[in-house]
Every structure is written in C-alpha cells, then in structure tokens.
Design a protein around this motif. Structure first.
Motif, PDB file in Angstrom:
ATOM      1  N   LEU A 200      38.423 -55.098 124.377  1.00 13.55           N
ATOM      2  CA  LEU A 200      39.055 -53.708 124.508  1.00 13.55           C
ATOM      3  C   LEU A 200      39.091 -53.106 123.154  1.00 13.55           C
ATOM      4  CD1 LEU A 200      41.910 -54.157 127.152  1.00 13.55           C
ATOM      5  CD2 LEU A 200      40.217 -52.435 127.123  1.00 13.55           C
ATOM      6  N   LYS A 201      39.421 -54.060 122.317  1.00 12.58           N
ATOM      7  CA  LYS A 201      39.820 -53.376 120.840  1.00 12.58           C
ATOM      8  C   LYS A 201      38.563 -53.336 119.925  1.00 12.58           C
ATOM      9  CE  LYS A 201      43.115 -54.813 117.979  1.00 12.58           C
ATOM     10  NZ  LYS A 201      44.060 -53.552 117.509  1.00 12.58           N
ATOM     11  N   ASN A 202      37.601 -54.102 120.497  1.00 11.95           N
ATOM     12  CA  ASN A 202      36.403 -54.294 119.709  1.00 11.95           C
ATOM     13  C   ASN A 202      36.853 -54.909 118.430  1.00 11.95           C
ATOM     14  OD1 ASN A 202      33.787 -54.041 119.179  1.00 11.95           O
ATOM     15  ND2 ASN A 202      33.531 -51.946 118.593  1.00 11.95           N
TER      16      ASN A 202
ATOM     17  N   PRO B 263      48.050 -57.678 119.548  1.00 10.36           N
ATOM     18  CA  PRO B 263      47.591 -57.070 118.499  1.00 10.36           C
ATOM     19  C   PRO B 263      47.993 -55.616 118.828  1.00 10.36           C
ATOM     20  CG  PRO B 263      45.583 -57.509 119.947  1.00 10.36           C
ATOM     21  CD  PRO B 263      46.939 -58.284 120.660  1.00 10.36           C
ATOM     22  N   SER B 264      48.111 -54.921 117.650  1.00 14.21           N
ATOM     23  CA  SER B 264      48.378 -53.213 118.039  1.00 14.21           C
ATOM     24  C   SER B 264      47.423 -52.816 118.794  1.00 14.21           C
ATOM     25  CB  SER B 264      48.362 -52.739 116.598  1.00 14.21           C
ATOM     26  OG  SER B 264      47.055 -52.902 115.977  1.00 14.21           O
ATOM     27  N   ALA B 265      48.144 -51.961 119.702  1.00 11.33           N
ATOM     28  CA  ALA B 265      47.111 -51.399 120.793  1.00 11.33           C
ATOM     29  C   ALA B 265      46.316 -50.194 120.423  1.00 11.33           C
ATOM     30  CB  ALA B 265      47.922 -50.792 122.088  1.00 11.33           C
ATOM     31  N   ASN B 266      45.202 -50.362 119.667  1.00 14.11           N
ATOM     32  CA  ASN B 266      44.409 -49.339 119.136  1.00 14.11           C
ATOM     33  C   ASN B 266      42.913 -50.083 118.909  1.00 14.11           C
ATOM     34  OD1 ASN B 266      46.428 -50.174 116.669  1.00 14.11           O
ATOM     35  ND2 ASN B 266      44.289 -50.261 116.053  1.00 14.11           N
ATOM     36  N   PRO B 267      41.882 -49.308 118.983  1.00 19.23           N
ATOM     37  CA  PRO B 267      40.782 -49.985 118.682  1.00 19.23           C
ATOM     38  C   PRO B 267      40.701 -50.259 117.208  1.00 19.23           C
ATOM     39  CG  PRO B 267      40.554 -47.609 119.679  1.00 19.23           C
ATOM     40  CD  PRO B 267      41.912 -47.633 119.349  1.00 19.23           C
TER      41      PRO B 267
ATOM     42  N   VAL C 131      44.204 -46.201 113.698  1.00 17.28           N
ATOM     43  CA  VAL C 131      45.680 -45.698 113.522  1.00 17.28           C
ATOM     44  C   VAL C 131      46.443 -46.574 114.873  1.00 17.28           C
ATOM     45  CG1 VAL C 131      47.434 -44.022 113.615  1.00 17.28           C
ATOM     46  CG2 VAL C 131      45.280 -43.622 112.526  1.00 17.28           C
ATOM     47  N   SER C 132      47.310 -47.281 114.473  1.00 19.92           N
ATOM     48  CA  SER C 132      48.187 -47.868 115.699  1.00 19.92           C
ATOM     49  C   SER C 132      49.164 -46.842 116.196  1.00 19.92           C
ATOM     50  CB  SER C 132      49.295 -48.955 114.852  1.00 19.92           C
ATOM     51  OG  SER C 132      48.583 -49.735 114.290  1.00 19.92           O
ATOM     52  N   PRO C 133      49.441 -47.334 117.574  1.00 19.13           N
ATOM     53  CA  PRO C 133      50.280 -46.410 118.440  1.00 19.13           C
ATOM     54  C   PRO C 133      51.702 -46.534 118.420  1.00 19.13           C
ATOM     55  CG  PRO C 133      49.131 -48.120 119.729  1.00 19.13           C
ATOM     56  CD  PRO C 133      48.933 -48.337 118.127  1.00 19.13           C
TER      57      PRO C 133
ATOM     58  N   GLN D  17      39.820 -51.292 104.350  1.00 20.08           N
ATOM     59  CA  GLN D  17      39.876 -50.259 104.985  1.00 20.08           C
ATOM     60  C   GLN D  17      40.790 -50.549 106.634  1.00 20.08           C
ATOM     61  OE1 GLN D  17      36.179 -48.415 104.963  1.00 20.08           O
ATOM     62  NE2 GLN D  17      36.714 -47.072 103.283  1.00 20.08           N
ATOM     63  N   HIS D  18      41.661 -49.735 107.074  1.00 19.18           N
ATOM     64  CA  HIS D  18      42.372 -50.171 108.167  1.00 19.18           C
ATOM     65  C   HIS D  18      43.245 -48.679 108.444  1.00 19.18           C
ATOM     66  CE1 HIS D  18      42.994 -54.005 110.199  1.00 19.18           C
ATOM     67  NE2 HIS D  18      44.020 -53.151 110.888  1.00 19.18           N
ATOM     68  N   TYR D  19      43.661 -48.722 109.485  1.00 15.96           N
ATOM     69  CA  TYR D  19      44.611 -47.761 110.087  1.00 15.96           C
ATOM     70  C   TYR D  19      44.108 -46.348 109.622  1.00 15.96           C
ATOM     71  CZ  TYR D  19      47.433 -51.824 108.394  1.00 15.96           C
ATOM     72  OH  TYR D  19      48.004 -53.087 108.066  1.00 15.96           O
TER      73      TYR D  19
HETATM   74 MG    MG Z   1      46.289 -53.716 113.900  1.00 20.34          MG
END
Ligand code: MG
Ligand code: TXA
Length: 320
Positions: A47-49, A134-138, A142-144, A221-223
């Motif tokens: 889901l998150k890839n 894990p955070s619910a974002n691809p 950006v995290s939700p 790189q992230h977020y």
């Molecule tokens: Mg995360």
C-alpha cells in the motif's frame, strides 16, 4: 474510497481478519497490522510502496511486557520508558527470538513504542496483540495528522480509517537506539529532544562507541510535498525570494512578506511544539493552493528545534 469512522469494534475485527487499518496516534496516523499477521504486514508495504528493507515500529499498550520482543533492556532504556511511555518516543532494542523478519527488515534490532492516544490504546487492549504501524502515507511523502489526510493520501484505496481527531504532536516519534550496555543514540529526531532524554535517563547520549546501526529510514529526502519546497535560513532571504516571485509562492514564515495574499500564507509558530503541530498540515495546504513553489523559514539551530529542522531539510531544498 476510504471510510473514516470511530467504530473501534470494526477496527478490531478488520485487524483480526488480517486487513490493515489506519490508526491515530499522538504523533501522526499509522497504517496498522498485528505483528502476527504476515499477509497484512506485506499489504502495508505494498500500500505504501515501501521497500521491504525498511523496518517497522511495533506499537504496544501501556504496561505491556516487552521481554518476549527484545533480548535485553538496559537501565538507560528503563529510565526512558518510565519517563516517556506512553509518548512520542521509539526505542530500538536487540530483537528477541521468533520476530517476523518483515518487521525488523532482517536486522538484529526491533523498534518499539507506546503511543499516547486513548483510542489506539483501547484498540491495542481489545486486540491483545502489538501492532506494526508505519506512517499512513505513500513512501517518502508527507505524513498524515488527521483522518482526512489519510484518505487524501490513498485516494484509490478502500481503507478503514479509525478517526481519533487531529494528532497533538504532529511529527513522527523520536527514535533512540538503546542497544548499548548504557547510554543512547538518537537515530531520528523528534519533539522529545536530546536535552530532555539526557535529563530523564541520567546519562550522556553516547556512553559507548557510536554503533553503525542500520536505519534505512534516514534517507536524505523524505516527508516531501508534491510542490517543490525551498527552505531559507533567514526571514530576509525568504522575503527576497518572495518579492521576486510574487503570486507564485506559498509561504510558511514567522511573518507575512509584503504582497503575499492571505491564502498563500501560513504563520510559523514560535515554539517547536507549535511548529510540529502545524507543519504537515501547512505543507498540504501549500500543495492545494496551486502555488508554483512553497517557501519555509528554517527555525534556528538548538536541541529543541532539531526534529523540526530535520523534517524541513528532508522535505525541501536549501535556497539561501
Ligand atoms: Mg514515515
Ligand atoms: O511517530 C511514529 O513513529 C509513527 C507513528 C505511526 O507511530 N510511525 C512512523 O513509522 O514514523 P515509519 O515507518 O514512517 O518510520 C519508522 C522509522 C523508519 O525510519 C525505520 O527505518 C525506523 O523507524 N526503524 C524501524 N525499525 C527499526 C530498527 N529496528 N532499527 C532502526 N530503525 C528502525
């Protein structure tokens, strides 16, 4: 389309059936699966890839015994757990036996945290099994910090999202390696900063040689928002950029540069907790504004700002 709901029993039932559920925590929303449901854990990665070598954090309810999950618990770890659990602190231990390798990314360590959110604590107690989340974002995005953000992050999915309101912290937990005999090592900065961790654990951060622990999540790189984000080390530099690009920039700063429209400005609070609470929401608003670029003022250096600076520097590109 995903369903946003406060129906705890339904969330429990889905998780028991091995269906991932988005859950609220005080930091950011997570995409959860029970630690003994391999199929559900695999579904989260897809889901998150998310690459399979990125380990997941195990979430437990207050007071749960972690001795089956970890090999040993140092005195430093005991102090930190005592002071900050439940709360936005993840501890990395040497992993116990029989832990699903998908959770640890085949590493000899396991990350554990006890979230400070009443709904998720109740969920954990009803399930009676720890959850990976894990955070619910691809991956890399950006995290939700609200249930609606989760829905927007996965527009094509039929997720069940347990609505626990807006996250009170707003950035991900501080991750601390406590595998040494004593002392700790910060792997990811958060709102709980080094000074507070030192005060509580009664030790300096590195009492042993710093270990080469593998934290694949520490990418450069992230977020990242969808729109290119530039960060500026002073308000003056940010203002200059804005004046050259009026009408094209969405601004997150301590004050509104002249000529910037109301809808293209989000104030940057003066405290780390204030910025953490707003940061991801303001990046999402910037994305929605239709601006060509986002510009943010980078808060000053200092232990209490480290978690914020780390997020901004990974989400954006240094401008001046
Ligand atoms: Mg995360
Ligand atoms: O606040 C949080 O920590 C949120 C909420 C949902 O609890 N979760 C979160 O998970 O941020 P995630 O998967 O987005 O980030 C987890 C980070 C990754 O950088 C991963 O590499 C690191 O934790 N991690 C997990 N297990 C680890 C381990 N055994 N050793 C070192 N790092 C680990």
């Amino acid at each position: 389309m995903s369903l946003i709901s406060t129906d705890l029993q339904r969330a429990v039932s889905y998780l028991q059936q091995g269906i991932p559920v988005a859950i609220p925590t005080e930091t950011v929303y997570g995409l959860a699966a029970p630690i003994n449901q391999k199929k559900a854990i695999k579904a989260i990665f897809s889901l998150k890839n998310r690459p399979l070598n990125h380990p997941l954090i195990v979430h437990i309810a207050p007071g749960w015994d972690i001795t089956k999950l970890v090999r040993n618990v140092s005195n430093t770890a005991k102090h930190l757990m005592h002071h900050f659990w439940p709360g936005p602190l993840t501890l990395v231990f040497e992993s116990g036996e029989h832990i699903e390798p998908l959770i640890t990314g085949h590493q000899p360590t396991i990350a554990i945290r006890c979230p400070d959110h009443p709904l998720t604590q109740e969920l954990l107690k009803k399930l009676n099994t720890p959850l990976v989340a894990p955070s619910a974002n691809p991956f890399g995005k950006v995290s939700p910090t609200t249930a609606q953000h989760v829905q927007q992050s996965f527009p094509e999915e039929d997720l069940f999202i347990l609505d626990g309101g807006r996250c009170t912290v707003g950035i991900e937990s501080t991750i601390v390696d406590v595998t040494a005999v004593s002392g700790f090592n910060i792997l990811r900065h958060g709102l709980l900063d080094e000074t507070r961790l030192q005060q509580a654990s009664l030790v300096e951060s590195f009492t042993e040689e710093k270990r080469a622990i593998q934290t694949p999540g520490r990418l450069a790189q992230h977020y990242q928002p969808e729109t290119t984000l530039f960060y500026f080390s002073s308000y003056e530099a940010l203002n200059q950029f804005c004046q050259k690009n009026l009408g094209q920039v969405y601004v997150i700063a301590s004050k509104k540069p002249e000529g910037i429209k109301e809808g293209f400005f989000n104030p940057l609070p003066s405290t780390p907790a204030g910025v953490a609470y707003n940061l991801y929401d303001s990046l999402r608003q910037g994305d929605k504004s239709g601006a060509q670029w986002l510009a943010i003022e980078l808060p000053r250096t200092g232990s209490e700002w480290e978690g914020i600076r780390e997020r901004i520097m990974k989400a954006g590109t240094y401008a001046s």
